[in-house]
Design a protein around this motif. Structure first.
Motif, PDB file in Angstrom:
ATOM      1  N   SER A 181       0.847  -1.109   0.070  1.00 40.05           N
ATOM      2  CA  SER A 181       0.014  -0.063   0.036  1.00 40.05           C
ATOM      3  C   SER A 181       0.881   1.227  -0.213  1.00 40.05           C
ATOM      4  CB  SER A 181      -0.922  -0.011   1.024  1.00 40.05           C
ATOM      5  OG  SER A 181      -0.292   0.027   2.481  1.00 40.05           O
ATOM      6  N   THR A 182       2.048   1.212  -0.166  1.00 39.09           N
ATOM      7  CA  THR A 182       3.152   2.249  -0.036  1.00 39.09           C
ATOM      8  C   THR A 182       4.171   2.038  -1.122  1.00 39.09           C
ATOM      9  OG1 THR A 182       4.380   1.441   1.680  1.00 39.09           O
ATOM     10  CG2 THR A 182       2.689   2.932   2.145  1.00 39.09           C
ATOM     11  N   PHE A 183       4.483   3.284  -1.622  1.00 36.92           N
ATOM     12  CA  PHE A 183       5.904   3.176  -2.604  1.00 36.92           C
ATOM     13  C   PHE A 183       6.365   4.459  -2.792  1.00 36.92           C
ATOM     14  CE2 PHE A 183       2.286   4.874  -5.345  1.00 36.92           C
ATOM     15  CZ  PHE A 183       3.052   5.735  -6.038  1.00 36.92           C
ATOM     16  N   ASN A 184       7.599   4.522  -3.044  1.00 36.64           N
ATOM     17  CA  ASN A 184       8.554   5.723  -2.975  1.00 36.64           C
ATOM     18  C   ASN A 184       9.094   5.704  -4.557  1.00 36.64           C
ATOM     19  OD1 ASN A 184       8.294   7.190  -0.669  1.00 36.64           O
ATOM     20  ND2 ASN A 184       9.143   5.252   0.128  1.00 36.64           N
ATOM     21  N   VAL A 185       9.178   6.572  -5.241  1.00 37.73           N
ATOM     22  CA  VAL A 185      10.165   7.039  -6.538  1.00 37.73           C
ATOM     23  C   VAL A 185      11.391   7.755  -6.057  1.00 37.73           C
ATOM     24  CG1 VAL A 185      10.091   7.607  -8.702  1.00 37.73           C
ATOM     25  CG2 VAL A 185       8.047   6.775  -7.826  1.00 37.73           C
ATOM     26  N   THR A 186      12.522   7.334  -6.427  1.00 35.90           N
ATOM     27  CA  THR A 186      13.874   7.816  -6.129  1.00 35.90           C
ATOM     28  C   THR A 186      14.659   7.901  -7.661  1.00 35.90           C
ATOM     29  OG1 THR A 186      14.786   5.796  -5.269  1.00 35.90           O
ATOM     30  CG2 THR A 186      14.110   7.590  -3.724  1.00 35.90           C
ATOM     31  N   TYR A 187      15.303   8.622  -7.749  1.00 28.61           N
ATOM     32  CA  TYR A 187      16.310   8.877  -8.930  1.00 28.61           C
ATOM     33  C   TYR A 187      17.719   8.670  -8.560  1.00 28.61           C
ATOM     34  CZ  TYR A 187      12.110  10.456 -10.991  1.00 28.61           C
ATOM     35  OH  TYR A 187      10.652  10.438 -11.467  1.00 28.61           O
ATOM     36  N   ASP A 188      18.725   8.269  -9.473  1.00 27.58           N
ATOM     37  CA  ASP A 188      19.989   8.355  -9.252  1.00 27.58           C
ATOM     38  C   ASP A 188      20.571   9.873  -9.179  1.00 27.58           C
ATOM     39  OD1 ASP A 188      20.294   9.539 -11.976  1.00 27.58           O
ATOM     40  OD2 ASP A 188      20.980   7.647 -12.696  1.00 27.58           O
ATOM     41  N   ASN A 189      21.871  10.043  -8.887  1.00 24.44           N
ATOM     42  CA  ASN A 189      22.378  11.378  -8.770  1.00 24.44           C
ATOM     43  C   ASN A 189      22.179  12.309  -9.778  1.00 24.44           C
ATOM     44  OD1 ASN A 189      23.346  10.552  -5.978  1.00 24.44           O
ATOM     45  ND2 ASN A 189      25.211  10.089  -6.893  1.00 24.44           N
ATOM     46  N   GLU A 190      22.146  11.910 -11.176  1.00 26.03           N
ATOM     47  CA  GLU A 190      21.876  12.837 -12.154  1.00 26.03           C
ATOM     48  C   GLU A 190      20.527  12.979 -12.527  1.00 26.03           C
ATOM     49  OE1 GLU A 190      23.686  10.667 -15.471  1.00 26.03           O
ATOM     50  OE2 GLU A 190      25.762  10.708 -14.476  1.00 26.03           O
ATOM     51  N   GLY A 191      19.544  12.628 -11.461  1.00 28.35           N
ATOM     52  CA  GLY A 191      18.179  12.829 -11.828  1.00 28.35           C
ATOM     53  C   GLY A 191      17.437  11.808 -12.756  1.00 28.35           C
ATOM     54  N   LYS A 192      18.145  10.826 -13.058  1.00 33.21           N
ATOM     55  CA  LYS A 192      17.458   9.706 -14.112  1.00 33.21           C
ATOM     56  C   LYS A 192      17.498   8.500 -13.388  1.00 33.21           C
ATOM     57  CE  LYS A 192      20.084  12.377 -17.666  1.00 33.21           C
ATOM     58  NZ  LYS A 192      20.997  12.384 -18.742  1.00 33.21           N
ATOM     59  N   ASN A 193      16.941   7.737 -14.275  1.00 31.36           N
ATOM     60  CA  ASN A 193      16.793   6.120 -14.059  1.00 31.36           C
ATOM     61  C   ASN A 193      16.199   6.040 -12.707  1.00 31.36           C
ATOM     62  OD1 ASN A 193      18.689   5.249 -15.963  1.00 31.36           O
ATOM     63  ND2 ASN A 193      20.183   6.031 -14.952  1.00 31.36           N
ATOM     64  N   PRO A 194      14.827   6.263 -12.696  1.00 32.23           N
ATOM     65  CA  PRO A 194      13.904   5.986 -11.643  1.00 32.23           C
ATOM     66  C   PRO A 194      13.976   4.574 -10.836  1.00 32.23           C
ATOM     67  CG  PRO A 194      12.682   6.420 -13.460  1.00 32.23           C
ATOM     68  CD  PRO A 194      13.946   6.590 -13.843  1.00 32.23           C
ATOM     69  N   VAL A 195      13.805   4.197  -9.953  1.00 28.21           N
ATOM     70  CA  VAL A 195      13.471   3.277  -8.913  1.00 28.21           C
ATOM     71  C   VAL A 195      12.335   3.435  -8.020  1.00 28.21           C
ATOM     72  CG1 VAL A 195      14.254   1.544  -7.134  1.00 28.21           C
ATOM     73  CG2 VAL A 195      15.983   2.490  -9.042  1.00 28.21           C
ATOM     74  N   ILE A 196      11.072   2.425  -8.219  1.00 24.74           N
ATOM     75  CA  ILE A 196      10.095   2.279  -7.286  1.00 24.74           C
ATOM     76  C   ILE A 196      10.514   1.557  -6.445  1.00 24.74           C
ATOM     77  CG2 ILE A 196       7.571   1.878  -7.267  1.00 24.74           C
ATOM     78  CD1 ILE A 196       7.609   2.659 -10.581  1.00 24.74           C
ATOM     79  N   HIS A 197      10.081   1.714  -5.268  1.00 25.50           N
ATOM     80  CA  HIS A 197      10.476   0.841  -3.948  1.00 25.50           C
ATOM     81  C   HIS A 197       9.650   1.157  -2.742  1.00 25.50           C
ATOM     82  CE1 HIS A 197      12.556   4.185  -1.994  1.00 25.50           C
ATOM     83  NE2 HIS A 197      12.962   4.484  -3.184  1.00 25.50           N
ATOM     84  N   GLY A 198       9.346  -0.044  -2.258  1.00 27.27           N
ATOM     85  CA  GLY A 198       8.587   0.163  -0.833  1.00 27.27           C
ATOM     86  C   GLY A 198       9.176  -0.602   0.196  1.00 27.27           C
ATOM     87  N   GLY A 199       8.428  -1.337   1.015  1.00 31.46           N
ATOM     88  CA  GLY A 199       8.954  -1.975   2.382  1.00 31.46           C
ATOM     89  C   GLY A 199       9.983  -3.088   1.991  1.00 31.46           C
TER      90      GLY A 199
END
Length: 89
Positions: A9-27
């Motif tokens: 029921s939760t997720f986050n979206v983060t990016y690498d140091n260049e602001g590219k290559n998103p990763v979707i992650h949760g618990g």
């Protein structure tokens, strides 16, 4: 919000140091967006939420229970910022 078995029921979206290559992650999961083949979803008419499923290139699935805004956020990240689910809230 109680979790349904197999659905996060939760997720986050983060990016690498260049602001590219998103990763979707949760618990207990993380997936690079480039490894998501496609996304499917279905509305739960009783709650108004959506059941979404990432289908990865490896054949694995990640299931989420999300709201309308979260669905559109994921569509924008996985597909592109012009993709939006247009059903009324």
């Amino acid at each position: 919000m109680s979790e349904m078995k197999g659905y996060y029921s939760t997720f986050n979206v983060t990016y690498d140091n260049e602001g590219k290559n998103p990763v979707i992650h949760g618990g207990s999961y993380a997936v690079k967006v480039k490894n998501v083949d496609f996304l499917t979803w279905k509305k739960n008419h009783e709650t108004g939420n959506y059941w979404a499923k990432f289908h990865t290139k490896s054949g694995k699935e990640i299931r989420l229970k999300i709201n309308y805004d979260e669905l559109n956020r994921l569509l924008g990240v996985i597909m592109n910022e012009n993709v939006e689910y247009g059903e009324e809230k």
